[in-house]
Write an enzyme that holds these catalytic residues in place. Structure first.
Site, PDB file in Angstrom:
ATOM      1  N   SER A 254       0.875  -1.186   0.078  1.00  0.00           N
ATOM      2  CA  SER A 254      -0.003   0.149   0.142  1.00  0.00           C
ATOM      3  C   SER A 254       0.611   1.305   0.143  1.00  0.00           C
ATOM      4  CB  SER A 254      -0.908   0.015   1.234  1.00  0.00           C
ATOM      5  OG  SER A 254      -0.074   0.317   2.326  1.00  0.00           O
ATOM      6  N   LYS A 255       0.261   2.464  -0.009  1.00  0.00           N
ATOM      7  CA  LYS A 255       1.176   3.473   0.137  1.00  0.00           C
ATOM      8  C   LYS A 255       1.937   3.755   1.114  1.00  0.00           C
ATOM      9  CE  LYS A 255      -0.041   6.661  -2.972  1.00  0.00           C
ATOM     10  NZ  LYS A 255       1.114   6.859  -3.969  1.00  0.00           N
ATOM     11  N   ARG A 256       1.625   2.766   2.097  1.00  0.00           N
ATOM     12  CA  ARG A 256       2.463   3.304   3.543  1.00  0.00           C
ATOM     13  C   ARG A 256       3.872   2.814   3.043  1.00  0.00           C
ATOM     14  NH1 ARG A 256       2.412  -0.632   7.045  1.00  0.00           N
ATOM     15  NH2 ARG A 256       0.897  -1.803   5.993  1.00  0.00           N
ATOM     16  N   HIS A 257       3.996   1.491   2.049  1.00  0.00           N
ATOM     17  CA  HIS A 257       5.280   0.934   1.857  1.00  0.00           C
ATOM     18  C   HIS A 257       5.823   1.987   0.841  1.00  0.00           C
ATOM     19  CE1 HIS A 257       2.771  -2.476   2.975  1.00  0.00           C
ATOM     20  NE2 HIS A 257       4.117  -2.919   3.868  1.00  0.00           N
ATOM     21  N   GLY A 258       5.485   3.143   0.472  1.00  0.00           N
ATOM     22  CA  GLY A 258       6.063   4.015  -0.496  1.00  0.00           C
ATOM     23  C   GLY A 258       5.280   3.411  -1.681  1.00  0.00           C
TER      24      GLY A 258
END
Ligand code: GLU
Length: 483
Positions: A254-258
């Protein structure tokens, strides 16, 4: 052309992300390998979150990856329209057919009522299935509900069965679901839009899709879609659900992982074929050992039977390794144009194309993306560099040596690698300084750094004036510091 027809069906609610791109790629590779057609369908039934601008972004990203579609936006193949928002009549017709055939029924339950029932089943520990309340309305009751102006949706009537529901999946084999997994589900919302499971089955059937290749998160949806095909009397496509992509912490990417959009990679200057190469290995493997494959290699090797059934981990380091291999293998000619805008302005102003190409050749030894070009080519930045404390420390006591080098360089008639190297060696002899003691101060004086590419290439490309000017600046800095 074979009769294989596959599709990529993104929702234009954001830019193309890694997962979507991988799905598009597997479909495209399969179509090209089989000599079939790759169809692009825009699933824009979520009107609030979809936009023409986002759709355009998706198309740009898909094209940039090189995954040109055979039918879809701008290319009518006789199965259009390709946007779900333009197909509402088609869904309405099919839904009417199902209602007439007794395979679906109007439902007037309100969201609040449904929510209440869901809560109740939760507390009683039952799966939250619709209780079939609106199944039994007769004509009169229907009229009454309609007159009362209640919102009317259409629900699919799921035939009672106590047999397990089976999905035969080309990637995962036979997958079984419990018989009571699905209750009557909504196929047309009260706002006139179809639900995902209905629209997708109608479209895949109507568009003659032979193979549905998509993310594993849709595996359980397949049960509902198979029910729709069966009720509509349409042959179902074959399915291949490709593994989820996880971040390095094994959580869904997800976005969280870049978690990167394809647009980000484009902007950072990754070559599309390197990204394609990397994405192909997210859940698929070749028969051979090589991990560096051209798009052509991938097309000829792609095969659904080698799709893995366990999740794959997104690993940017691996991407960088693959990408650097492409850049190194492709050479300056192939990637120079793409890399050109990534050179710092000052370098573009100072050097001609030939010199920039030479710099690129040297700096692309280990360059996964052109965004890193400025850092890899920093030794070629024209003008005296800045000297930090370490640099000054390493040059201390070398002012005499640098002065000799400057003198010799100033009068050297042929400013090319051989003669420049000879001058450095001669300086060594003249001053009695050898090896590192000779080269390091010179490198630092010219580039500001202790490490970098081959020194004589740097000197020749930087040019005599720049080199002697930088040496002069270094000498001045050394003396300012007190030697
Ligand atoms: N629009 C759906 C998605 O983006 C398509 C799923 C499918 O391929 O059936 O997830």
């Amino acid at each position: 052309m074979s009769d294989v027809r596959v599709r990529f069906a993104p929702s234009p609610t954001g830019r193309l992300h890694v997962g979507g791109a991988r799905t598009a790629l597997f479909n495209w590779l399969f179509a090209r390998h089989e000599g079939g057609s790759f169809i692009l369908r825009i699933e824009d039934t979520d009107l609030e979150r979809s936009s023409a601008q986002l759709e355009q972004g998706l198309l740009d990203d898909i094209r940039w990856l090189g995954l040109e579609w055979d039918e879809g936006p701008g290319k009518d193949g006789g199965h259009g329209p390709c946007r779900q928002s333009e197909r509402t009549e088609i869904y309405r017709d099919y839904a009417d057919k199902l209602v007439k055939a007794g395979r679906a029924y109007p439902c007037f339950c309100t969201e609040e009522e449904l929510e209440r029932k869901r809560e109740a089943s939760k507390t009683e520990g039952r799966p939250p299935r619709y209780d079939g309340m609106c199944r039994k309305f007769g004509r009169e009751e229907l009229e009454k509900k309609r007159e009362a102006g209640l919102p009317e949706s259409v629900r699919f009537l799921v035939p009672e069965s106590d047999e397990v529901r089976i999905v035969e999946d080309m990637a995962r084999g036979r997958v079984e679901f419990p018989p009571d997994m699905v209750g009557d589900f909504v196929i047309m919302r009260s706002n006139g839009m179809p639900t995902y499971n209905f629209a997708v089955a109608v479209d895949d059937g109507d568009m003659g899709i032979t193979h549905v290749i998509r993310g594993a998160e849709h595996l359980s949806n397949t049960v509902r879609q198979l029910l729709v095909y069966e009720a509509l009397g349409m042959p179902a496509p074959r399915f291949a659900h490709i593994p989820l992509i996880l971040g390095s912490d094994r959580a869904k990417l997800s976005k969280r992982h870049g978690a990167p959009n394809i647009e980000d990679y484009r902007k950072r200057g990754y070559p599309p074929e390197a990204l394609v190469n990397y994405l192909a290995f997210l859940g698929w493997s070749t028969r051979g050992d090589s991990e560096i494959l051209s798009v052509g290699d991938l097309v000829s090797e792609f095969d659904l039977s080698r799709v893995s059934d366990s999740p794959s981990i997104f690993d940017e380091e691996k991407l960088n390794w693959i990408s650097a291999n492409h850049v190194r293998g492709g050479g300056s000619e192939r990637y120079f144009e793409q890399a050109l805008p990534f050179f710092p302005e000052r370098m573009r102003q100072r050097y001609g194309r030939g010199e920039l190409a030479r710099i690129f050749d040297i700096a692309s030894e280990n360059l996964p993306c052109f965004e890193r070009l400025a850092a890899e080519a920093v030794s070629f930045m024209p003008g005296p560099p800045g000297y930090d404390d370490d640099a000054l420390e390493a040059m201390s006591g070398s002012d005499g040596l640098l002065a000799v080098l400057k003198e010799r360089f100033s009068v050297l008639s042929d400013w090319s690698e051989g003669p420049v190297r000879t001058e450095i060696k001669e300086t060594g002899k003249e001053t009695g300084v050898k090896g590192k003691g000779l080269y390091m101060p010179l490198r630092i004086a010219v580039t500001g750094m202790a490490h970098g590419p081959d020194l004589s290439s740097i000197l020749v490309i930087r040019g005599r004036e720049d080199v002697t000017g930088s040496i002069a600046a270094a000498i001045e800095n050394i003396s300012k510091r007190g030697g």
